[in-house]
Write a protein that holds these residues in place. Structure first.
Motif, PDB file in Angstrom:
ATOM      1  N   THR A  26       0.801  -1.318   0.026  1.00  0.00           N
ATOM      2  CA  THR A  26       0.011   0.159  -0.033  1.00  0.00           C
ATOM      3  C   THR A  26       0.987   1.225   0.116  1.00  0.00           C
ATOM      4  O   THR A  26       0.939   2.368  -0.686  1.00  0.00           O
ATOM      5  CB  THR A  26      -0.827   0.027   1.315  1.00  0.00           C
ATOM      6  N   GLY A  30       0.366   3.294  -3.278  1.00  0.00           N
ATOM      7  CA  GLY A  30      -0.167   4.737  -2.832  1.00  0.00           C
ATOM      8  C   GLY A  30       0.845   5.923  -3.303  1.00  0.00           C
ATOM      9  O   GLY A  30       0.399   6.810  -3.459  1.00  0.00           O
ATOM     10  N   LEU A  33       0.145   6.620  -6.666  1.00  0.00           N
ATOM     11  CA  LEU A  33      -0.821   7.281  -6.830  1.00  0.00           C
ATOM     12  C   LEU A  33      -0.795   8.772  -6.646  1.00  0.00           C
ATOM     13  O   LEU A  33      -1.081   9.680  -7.368  1.00  0.00           O
ATOM     14  CB  LEU A  33      -1.878   6.703  -6.009  1.00  0.00           C
ATOM     15  N   ALA A 328     -10.601  11.917  -2.045  1.00  0.00           N
ATOM     16  CA  ALA A 328     -11.033  10.648  -2.628  1.00  0.00           C
ATOM     17  C   ALA A 328      -9.564   9.610  -2.650  1.00  0.00           C
ATOM     18  O   ALA A 328      -9.718   8.533  -2.747  1.00  0.00           O
ATOM     19  CB  ALA A 328     -11.514  10.740  -4.014  1.00  0.00           C
ATOM     20  N   ALA A 329      -8.509  10.465  -2.838  1.00  0.00           N
ATOM     21  CA  ALA A 329      -6.943   9.826  -2.944  1.00  0.00           C
ATOM     22  C   ALA A 329      -6.849   9.136  -1.844  1.00  0.00           C
ATOM     23  O   ALA A 329      -6.311   7.997  -1.654  1.00  0.00           O
ATOM     24  CB  ALA A 329      -6.011  10.758  -3.310  1.00  0.00           C
ATOM     25  N   GLN A 331      -9.035   7.843   0.224  1.00  0.00           N
ATOM     26  CA  GLN A 331      -9.846   6.836   0.564  1.00  0.00           C
ATOM     27  C   GLN A 331      -9.711   5.712  -0.286  1.00  0.00           C
ATOM     28  O   GLN A 331      -9.437   4.507   0.074  1.00  0.00           O
ATOM     29  CB  GLN A 331     -11.347   7.317   0.220  1.00  0.00           C
ATOM     30  N   VAL A 332      -8.925   5.901  -1.733  1.00  0.00           N
ATOM     31  CA  VAL A 332      -8.271   5.044  -2.458  1.00  0.00           C
ATOM     32  C   VAL A 332      -7.308   4.248  -1.840  1.00  0.00           C
ATOM     33  O   VAL A 332      -7.160   3.084  -1.726  1.00  0.00           O
ATOM     34  CB  VAL A 332      -7.977   5.422  -3.732  1.00  0.00           C
ATOM     35  N   GLN A 334      -6.776   3.813   1.451  1.00  0.00           N
ATOM     36  CA  GLN A 334      -7.206   3.053   2.612  1.00  0.00           C
ATOM     37  C   GLN A 334      -7.844   1.594   1.959  1.00  0.00           C
ATOM     38  O   GLN A 334      -7.573   0.606   2.665  1.00  0.00           O
ATOM     39  CB  GLN A 334      -8.446   3.560   3.488  1.00  0.00           C
ATOM     40  N   GLY A 335      -8.584   1.839   0.735  1.00  0.00           N
ATOM     41  CA  GLY A 335      -9.077   0.870  -0.012  1.00  0.00           C
ATOM     42  C   GLY A 335      -7.993  -0.038  -0.208  1.00  0.00           C
ATOM     43  O   GLY A 335      -8.179  -1.312  -0.398  1.00  0.00           O
ATOM     44  N   MET A 336      -6.831   0.346  -0.721  1.00  0.00           N
ATOM     45  CA  MET A 336      -5.578  -0.439  -1.141  1.00  0.00           C
ATOM     46  C   MET A 336      -5.356  -1.444  -0.181  1.00  0.00           C
ATOM     47  O   MET A 336      -4.808  -2.576  -0.450  1.00  0.00           O
ATOM     48  CB  MET A 336      -4.557   0.582  -1.611  1.00  0.00           C
TER      49      MET A 336
END
Length: 360
Positions: A26, A30, A33, A328-329, A331-332, A334-336
């Protein structure tokens, strides 16, 4: 040729290493990202994970770890019991909302009375609200064999509509000049979940989370019911032969997870959030799923995972303010964690092999 081969026995090494590898993956992806968004990836990661603990204003952010972590741990402990038994409650967010509505409703019903009994009554109402909402998928599962994943998930959207309705109607502050939202419970001493020790973030929700962790540990390690939960998840046929009643187990696991989620909602609405509002729910019920799996469904692991996720919440807010990272980044990011955890968890039961596939 690259292929997956089932291991004779699950790998204990991968079982313990997967959460660490998922966190490292992550960090790496991340960072990519953040770089794609035009931000310094190293600075972004440091801001999220270093600033809340050791930065200039860490004295303010550290107590937030308990405030953000307590509801995650409380909900994740309840979810983990069901997940271990193969009972999938995906609707903790809805149970969290209903616990907050039931608990806040009791407190506001007595406004402006002053009594030491009001807050305990709110706690019981919050637990009941979460429990009764979880009983819907539980009873449908037991009586009609419905899928608890779909039912519990769909009930989240029903609970959100209840939240909006209560914020605009029955629980709306009559002195709020028509704006949605209830009275501020932080300004109502009998209903306020205040810090037990000033400026530490240690409120009754944190205490409840600690008690839940101890309860889950003792239940799973020392109690017959804990054995039934574990054996049902690992060997359902053996569980049936050993006399485990699956219907009772479904009701217990879903009811317990709903009750703990309801308590999390009550402690949040009467403490950090302060009031019932349209946007009260912050996604804790869904994030707690990540926490449960990141902690390997173990009570102690869930505590560590809850604090880690709380850190991403706090650090993410700092990164948004200081570096301009979009919400949103975060949240992405965290989702990773969940994505890589589930992806890498595959190698607990499978291993990669190189070579030709044998054809019979």
């Amino acid at each position: 040729m690259l292929r997956l081969e089932k291991r004779p026995q699950p790998s204990r090494l991968f079982a313990y290493a997967t959460p660490v590898l998922a966190v490292l993956a992550t960090f790496f992806f991340g960072g990519l990202l953040f770089a794609a968004l035009g931000k310094d990836p190293v600075e972004s990661i440091i801001t999220i994970f270093w600033e809340p603990l050791f930065g200039e204003f860490s004295f303010f952010y550290r107590p937030q770890l308990l405030i953000k972590g307590a509801p995650l741990v409380l909900i994740a402990i309840g979810l983990s019991l069901g997940f271990k038994a193969g009972i999938w409650n995906i609707g903790a967010e809805g149970q969290y909302i209903m616990g907050a509505l039931f608990g806040a409703g009791v407190g506001l019903a007595f406004y402006p009375a002053e009594s030491v009994l009001i807050f305990p009554a709110m706690v019981l109402a919050g637990a009941f609200g979460g429990w009764i909402w979880a009983m819907i998928p539980a009873l449908l599962k037991v009586k009609f064999g419905t899928n608890e994943i779909l039912v519990s998930l769909m009930l989240v959207y029903v609970a959100e509509q209840f939240l909006a309705s209560m914020s605009l109607g029955l629980l709306r502050n009559p002195e709020g000049m028509g704006f949605p939202g209830s009275r501020n419970l932080q300004q109502y001493p009998s209903a306020h979940n205040a810090d037990l020790i000033a400026n530490t973030g240690m409120h009754w929700g944190v205490v409840a989370a600690m008690i839940a962790v101890i309860f889950a540990y003792v239940l799973l390690a020392r109690h017959r019911l804990g054995f039934a939960i574990r054996v049902t998840g690992e060997a359902p046929r053996a569980a049936r032969f050993s006399g485990v009643n699956p219907k009772r187990l479904i009701i217990f696991c879903l009811g317990t997870s709903g009750m703990l989620a309801g308590l999390a909602g009550l402690y949040e609405v009467s403490g950090p959030a302060g009031q019932v509002g349209i946007d009260f729910n912050a996604g804790y019920g869904f994030t707690a799923i990540i926490v449960a799996f990141l902690g390997r469904l173990h009570p102690v692991g869930i505590v560590l995972a809850g604090l880690l996720m709380a850190l991403t919440y706090i650090g993410g807010d700092i990164a948004q303010g200081q570096l301009g990272l979009p919400a949103a980044a975060i949240q992405v990011f965290q989702g990773m964690l969940l994505f890589f955890l589930l992806a890498l968890d595959l190698f607990t039961n499978y291993r990669l092999r190189f070579g030709r596939t044998e054809v019979a």
